[in-house]
Design a protein around this motif. Structure first.
Motif, PDB file in Angstrom:
ATOM      1  N   ASN A   2       0.841  -1.190   0.000  1.00  0.00           N
ATOM      2  CA  ASN A   2       0.000   0.000   0.000  1.00  0.00           C
ATOM      3  C   ASN A   2       0.876   1.239   0.000  1.00  0.00           C
ATOM      4  O   ASN A   2       1.574   1.508   0.975  1.00  0.00           O
ATOM      5  N   LEU A   3       0.823   1.982  -1.061  1.00  0.00           N
ATOM      6  CA  LEU A   3       1.669   3.161  -1.193  1.00  0.00           C
ATOM      7  C   LEU A   3       0.826   4.423  -1.085  1.00  0.00           C
ATOM      8  O   LEU A   3      -0.297   4.466  -1.596  1.00  0.00           O
ATOM      9  N   PRO A   4       1.352   5.455  -0.437  1.00  0.00           N
ATOM     10  CA  PRO A   4       0.591   6.699  -0.336  1.00  0.00           C
ATOM     11  C   PRO A   4       0.457   7.375  -1.695  1.00  0.00           C
ATOM     12  O   PRO A   4       1.323   7.236  -2.562  1.00  0.00           O
ATOM     13  N   ARG A   5      -0.624   8.114  -1.864  1.00  0.00           N
ATOM     14  CA  ARG A   5      -0.833   8.859  -3.099  1.00  0.00           C
ATOM     15  C   ARG A   5       0.319   9.836  -3.296  1.00  0.00           C
ATOM     16  O   ARG A   5       0.722  10.544  -2.377  1.00  0.00           O
ATOM     17  N   THR A   6       0.845   9.856  -4.505  1.00  0.00           N
ATOM     18  CA  THR A   6       1.978  10.728  -4.828  1.00  0.00           C
ATOM     19  C   THR A   6       1.624  11.560  -6.037  1.00  0.00           C
ATOM     20  O   THR A   6       1.226  11.025  -7.078  1.00  0.00           O
ATOM     21  N   ARG A   7       1.768  12.876  -5.894  1.00  0.00           N
ATOM     22  CA  ARG A   7       1.451  13.797  -6.990  1.00  0.00           C
ATOM     23  C   ARG A   7       2.768  14.355  -7.531  1.00  0.00           C
ATOM     24  O   ARG A   7       3.537  14.978  -6.794  1.00  0.00           O
ATOM     25  N   ILE A   8       3.011  14.114  -8.816  1.00  0.00           N
ATOM     26  CA  ILE A   8       4.322  14.409  -9.399  1.00  0.00           C
ATOM     27  C   ILE A   8       4.210  15.465 -10.491  1.00  0.00           C
ATOM     28  O   ILE A   8       3.368  15.376 -11.391  1.00  0.00           O
ATOM     29  N   LEU A   9       5.077  16.462 -10.396  1.00  0.00           N
ATOM     30  CA  LEU A   9       5.351  17.397 -11.481  1.00  0.00           C
ATOM     31  C   LEU A   9       6.622  16.900 -12.157  1.00  0.00           C
ATOM     32  O   LEU A   9       7.689  16.876 -11.533  1.00  0.00           O
ATOM     33  N   LEU A  10       6.522  16.500 -13.407  1.00  0.00           N
ATOM     34  CA  LEU A  10       7.656  15.914 -14.117  1.00  0.00           C
ATOM     35  C   LEU A  10       8.188  16.903 -15.144  1.00  0.00           C
ATOM     36  O   LEU A  10       7.431  17.442 -15.949  1.00  0.00           O
ATOM     37  N   ASP A  11       9.494  17.119 -15.120  1.00  0.00           N
ATOM     38  CA  ASP A  11      10.154  17.936 -16.131  1.00  0.00           C
ATOM     39  C   ASP A  11      11.152  17.038 -16.848  1.00  0.00           C
ATOM     40  O   ASP A  11      12.065  16.491 -16.216  1.00  0.00           O
ATOM     41  N   ASN A  12      10.976  16.858 -18.167  1.00  0.00           N
ATOM     42  CA  ASN A  12      11.839  15.921 -18.880  1.00  0.00           C
ATOM     43  C   ASN A  12      12.244  16.445 -20.250  1.00  0.00           C
ATOM     44  O   ASN A  12      11.846  17.535 -20.662  1.00  0.00           O
ATOM     45  N   SER A  26       3.055   6.271 -15.382  1.00  0.00           N
ATOM     46  CA  SER A  26       1.674   6.058 -15.828  1.00  0.00           C
ATOM     47  C   SER A  26       1.124   4.729 -15.328  1.00  0.00           C
ATOM     48  O   SER A  26      -0.090   4.564 -15.169  1.00  0.00           O
ATOM     49  N   ALA A  27       2.020   3.778 -15.084  1.00  0.00           N
ATOM     50  CA  ALA A  27       1.622   2.449 -14.630  1.00  0.00           C
ATOM     51  C   ALA A  27       1.427   2.366 -13.118  1.00  0.00           C
ATOM     52  O   ALA A  27       0.898   1.366 -12.631  1.00  0.00           O
ATOM     53  N   CYS A  28       1.856   3.378 -12.391  1.00  0.00           N
ATOM     54  CA  CYS A  28       1.742   3.371 -10.923  1.00  0.00           C
ATOM     55  C   CYS A  28       0.390   3.948 -10.527  1.00  0.00           C
ATOM     56  O   CYS A  28       0.159   5.155 -10.677  1.00  0.00           O
ATOM     57  N   GLU A  29      -0.488   3.118 -10.034  1.00  0.00           N
ATOM     58  CA  GLU A  29      -1.852   3.560  -9.742  1.00  0.00           C
ATOM     59  C   GLU A  29      -1.913   4.577  -8.611  1.00  0.00           C
ATOM     60  O   GLU A  29      -2.873   5.338  -8.513  1.00  0.00           O
ATOM     61  N   HIS A  30      -0.893   4.602  -7.760  1.00  0.00           N
ATOM     62  CA  HIS A  30      -0.900   5.570  -6.650  1.00  0.00           C
ATOM     63  C   HIS A  30      -0.318   6.918  -7.056  1.00  0.00           C
ATOM     64  O   HIS A  30      -0.317   7.853  -6.260  1.00  0.00           O
ATOM     65  N   VAL A  31       0.160   7.018  -8.301  1.00  0.00           N
ATOM     66  CA  VAL A  31       0.801   8.251  -8.778  1.00  0.00           C
ATOM     67  C   VAL A  31      -0.168   9.053  -9.635  1.00  0.00           C
ATOM     68  O   VAL A  31      -0.800   8.515 -10.545  1.00  0.00           O
ATOM     69  N   GLU A  32      -0.275  10.339  -9.320  1.00  0.00           N
ATOM     70  CA  GLU A  32      -0.964  11.279 -10.201  1.00  0.00           C
ATOM     71  C   GLU A  32       0.099  12.159 -10.846  1.00  0.00           C
ATOM     72  O   GLU A  32       0.841  12.860 -10.156  1.00  0.00           O
ATOM     73  N   ILE A  33       0.175  12.103 -12.172  1.00  0.00           N
ATOM     74  CA  ILE A  33       1.079  13.002 -12.889  1.00  0.00           C
ATOM     75  C   ILE A  33       0.325  14.322 -13.079  1.00  0.00           C
ATOM     76  O   ILE A  33      -0.601  14.415 -13.871  1.00  0.00           O
ATOM     77  N   ALA A 286      11.014   9.005  -6.998  1.00  0.00           N
ATOM     78  CA  ALA A 286       9.924   9.981  -6.896  1.00  0.00           C
ATOM     79  C   ALA A 286       8.608   9.305  -6.539  1.00  0.00           C
ATOM     80  O   ALA A 286       7.815   9.840  -5.754  1.00  0.00           O
ATOM     81  N   ALA A 287       8.368   8.123  -7.107  1.00  0.00           N
ATOM     82  CA  ALA A 287       7.125   7.397  -6.846  1.00  0.00           C
ATOM     83  C   ALA A 287       7.131   6.672  -5.508  1.00  0.00           C
ATOM     84  O   ALA A 287       6.082   6.193  -5.055  1.00  0.00           O
ATOM     85  N   GLY A 288       8.299   6.560  -4.883  1.00  0.00           N
ATOM     86  CA  GLY A 288       8.398   5.875  -3.598  1.00  0.00           C
ATOM     87  C   GLY A 288       8.367   4.368  -3.705  1.00  0.00           C
ATOM     88  O   GLY A 288       8.054   3.677  -2.734  1.00  0.00           O
ATOM     89  N   THR A 289       8.737   3.841  -4.880  1.00  0.00           N
ATOM     90  CA  THR A 289       8.652   2.398  -5.105  1.00  0.00           C
ATOM     91  C   THR A 289      10.001   1.688  -5.083  1.00  0.00           C
ATOM     92  O   THR A 289      10.030   0.463  -4.988  1.00  0.00           O
ATOM     93  N   LEU A 290      11.096   2.425  -5.197  1.00  0.00           N
ATOM     94  CA  LEU A 290      12.421   1.801  -5.241  1.00  0.00           C
ATOM     95  C   LEU A 290      13.219   2.171  -4.000  1.00  0.00           C
ATOM     96  O   LEU A 290      13.210   3.324  -3.564  1.00  0.00           O
ATOM     97  N   GLU A 291      13.912   1.190  -3.467  1.00  0.00           N
ATOM     98  CA  GLU A 291      14.735   1.424  -2.285  1.00  0.00           C
ATOM     99  C   GLU A 291      16.059   2.082  -2.681  1.00  0.00           C
ATOM    100  O   GLU A 291      16.599   1.820  -3.752  1.00  0.00           O
ATOM    101  N   TYR A 292      16.551   2.903  -1.782  1.00  0.00           N
ATOM    102  CA  TYR A 292      17.842   3.556  -2.012  1.00  0.00           C
ATOM    103  C   TYR A 292      18.397   4.025  -0.678  1.00  0.00           C
ATOM    104  O   TYR A 292      17.679   4.102   0.321  1.00  0.00           O
ATOM    105  N   ARG A 293      19.678   4.312  -0.668  1.00  0.00           N
ATOM    106  CA  ARG A 293      20.310   5.013   0.463  1.00  0.00           C
ATOM    107  C   ARG A 293      20.992   6.251  -0.079  1.00  0.00           C
ATOM    108  O   ARG A 293      21.405   6.285  -1.243  1.00  0.00           O
TER     109      ARG A 293
END
Length: 355
Positions: A2-12, A26-33, A286-293
């Motif tokens: 269960n991931l929290p809703r994430t609202r992303i402003l993307l600059d690419n 686009s595939a992450c249901e918890h992400v609003e672009i 940004a989506a909170g789906t990948l682990e990192y340090r």
């Protein structure tokens, strides 16, 4: 999970790996672009915007606003990289022309949009910057409170203990507009000195960790299987250059054709038949789906030396006596990241094929 809703402003600056990142979000249901703003970089800004609109339509997200930002770096001439990403920026991939872009409100450009959204939604938005930092530098000029207004900032850029991919020491996004990158890090130095919460400092995904995301062509076989393609998708180094995908799924076919060009490019530069998918990793953070340090650092950018132009320098030991202005990613897990990529985009592709 269960991931929290994430609202992303993307600059690419789409871009093959930018395209993969956009498909993933686009595939992450918890992400609003919230919006995609288009910066000149891999190709010119108008082509970037066209790529973004077409891919969003393919991914079932035609409602996402696509705005054009800076068409050139702050102080130097634009250099694009068609040899890396193809003449249209997405390798061998082709799509029908997207619907015309919606006209922004009178007088509003990409930078205005960012500032308006950040002011209206303080602390709620994640900024994902996978392009030269021109638009973000311009936004910080107009609204110096952005470091406080944004919830999280993720930057794909820079190289520290790693060879550059544009010059021996410089990474592409930073080298395209080093003056903009220098302004961004200076703005965060000022914000840090003024008491900005360290959790709001930019999370920097440099080549040190993004090049660990080294995609093998077999991943496209896995993706096609996850999408329910009728035949296996095989991309082989022995194939003639420019071979096109015959995948039954349109999204798999698009990504396969784009990435084949990227595999061929990396091979031409003696890196093997692989693809470094830098922007996907940044999108996962940004989506909170990948682990990192990560570890705090003070970053600056060289803008004067002809030899080191565009080089990022990170002080991890406070030798400059300045507060940290960024958090630099020091570890990631590519194997888990690629499993996540196949699962998410495969499910999206399968779903779109039945709608």
């Amino acid at each position: 999970m269960n991931l929290p809703r994430t609202r992303i402003l993307l600059d690419n600056d789409t871009g093959i790996d930018d395209a993969l990142a956009l498909a993933y979000l686009s595939a992450c249901e918890h992400v609003e672009i919230v919006a995609v703003t288009s910066t000149a970089g891999n190709v010119d800004a108008d082509q970037v915007a066209a790529n973004n609109r077409a891919l969003l339509e393919l991914c079932g997200q035609p409602q996402v606003p696509v705005l054009i930002g800076a068409r050139a770096p702050l102080r130097i001439k634009l250099v694009t990289t068609e040899e890396t990403h193809g003449p249209q920026g997405v390798g061998y991939a082709t799509l029908p022309n997207p619907a015309p872009a919606e006209e922004p409100e009178s007088g509003q450009d990409a930078v205005d949009f960012w500032i308006r959204e950040a002011r209206a939604n303080p602390g709620e938005l994640t900024a994902l910057l996978s392009a030269p930092l021109t638009n973000f530098a311009l936004a910080l000029r107009r609204e110096p409170q952005l470091p406080w207004l944004l919830g999280k900032v993720v930057i794909m850029g820079g190289a520290f203990y790693h060879q550059g991919n544009t010059t021996p020491t410089a990474e592409w996004n930073t080298h395209v507009d080093p003056h903009a990158a220098a302004e961004v890090y200076a703005a965060y130095s000022a914000a840090a000195a003024a008491g900005l919460d360290p959790n709001k400092l930019p999370i920097v995904c440099s080549l040190d960790t993004t090049e660990r995301f080294e995609m093998d062509p077999s991943l496209l076989t896995d993706l096609a299987a996850a999408a329910g393609c009728t035949e296996p998708e095989i991309v082989d180094a022995k194939d003639p250059e420019g071979t096109r995908s015959a995948a039954s799924n349109p999204l798999v076919r698009y990504l396969s054709d784009a990435l084949r060009f990227y595999f061929e490019f990396h091979r031409a530069y003696d890196q093997g038949y692989i693809a470094h998918v830098h922007d996907y990793f940044a999108a996962g953070i940004a989506a909170g789906t990948l682990e990192y340090r990560s570890r705090p650092a003070t970053i600056d950018v060289e803008t004067e030396s002809p030899l080191l132009f565009g080089t990022t320098v990170a002080d991890f030991r406070s030798l400059w006596g300045k507060a940290a202005n960024a958090s630099v990613v020091s570890w990631n897990d590519p194997q888990a990241g690629f499993r996540e990529l196949v699962q998410r985009i495969g499910a999206l592709a399968a779903r779109l094929d039945t709608e």
